[in-house]
Scaffold this motif. Structure first.
Motif, mmCIF file in Angstrom:
data_model
loop_
_atom_site.group_PDB
_atom_site.id
_atom_site.type_symbol
_atom_site.label_atom_id
_atom_site.label_comp_id
_atom_site.label_asym_id
_atom_site.label_seq_id
_atom_site.Cartn_x
_atom_site.Cartn_y
_atom_site.Cartn_z
ATOM 1 N N LEU A 1 0.956 -1.008 0.053
ATOM 2 C CA LEU A 1 -0.047 0.101 0.038
ATOM 3 C C LEU A 1 0.871 1.180 -0.001
ATOM 4 N N LYS A 2 0.722 2.022 -0.895
ATOM 5 C CA LYS A 2 1.488 3.392 -0.910
ATOM 6 C C LYS A 2 0.395 4.512 -0.658
ATOM 7 N N PRO A 3 0.294 4.728 0.210
ATOM 8 C CA PRO A 3 -0.648 5.548 0.853
ATOM 9 C C PRO A 3 -0.587 7.029 0.311
ATOM 10 N N SER A 4 -1.496 7.742 0.296
ATOM 11 C CA SER A 4 -1.779 9.185 -0.207
ATOM 12 C C SER A 4 -0.803 10.173 0.872
ATOM 13 N N GLU A 5 0.049 11.013 0.328
ATOM 14 C CA GLU A 5 0.846 11.722 1.108
ATOM 15 C C GLU A 5 -0.120 12.727 1.655
ATOM 16 N N ILE B 1 -3.002 -2.686 12.285
ATOM 17 C CA ILE B 1 -4.276 -3.554 12.437
ATOM 18 C C ILE B 1 -3.905 -5.000 11.694
ATOM 19 N N LEU B 2 -3.272 -4.915 10.575
ATOM 20 C CA LEU B 2 -2.623 -5.989 9.544
ATOM 21 C C LEU B 2 -1.523 -6.680 10.544
ATOM 22 N N SER C 1 3.351 -10.588 3.705
ATOM 23 C CA SER C 1 2.488 -10.642 2.493
ATOM 24 C C SER C 1 1.909 -9.280 2.336
ATOM 25 N N TRP C 2 2.059 -8.178 3.030
ATOM 26 C CA TRP C 2 1.758 -6.922 2.825
ATOM 27 C C TRP C 2 2.759 -5.936 3.293
#
Length: 102
Positions: free
Chosen positions: A1-5, A17-18, A27-28
């Motif tokens: 996951l590349k979060p929004s800046e 949470i993951l 795996s993530w």
């Protein structure tokens, strides 16, 4: 996951949470970076699938750069939803439709 800046904290919380889940370690990943630094994630052939939620302009640009990998685009919407299997579907649909045009 590349979060929004613009909103990285939500993704960091998701990562916490993951980490507590039963998903296999490795795996993530959460990869905060600027969009220009994320280009290698789009073009690297070792990454089998690219999923993007955002504007049509950026989504189609990423798809064109992604090569032969699978690309999943959610474009233009600002309200993804999950309806649980035990939900009252008629009620959920009415609320989702209401929210889409609110």
């Amino acid at each position: 996951l590349k979060p929004s800046e613009r909103a990285p904290l939500t993704s960091a919380l998701l990562g916490e949470i993951l980490a507590r889940s039963s998903l296999p370690q490795g795996s993530w990943s959460i990869l905060p970076c600027l969009p220009k630094e994320a280009n290698m994630l789009v073009t690297d052939d070792r990454i089998a699938c690219l999923s993007f939620t955002g504007s049509p302009k950026i989504g189609w640009m990423l798809k064109n750069q992604a090569g032969k990998k699978r690309v999943l685009l959610e474009l233009g919407g600002m309200a993804p939803v999950i309806v649980d299997s035990d939900a009252d579907v008629d009620y959920a649909v009415s609320r989702i439709v209401f929210g889409a045009f609110y």
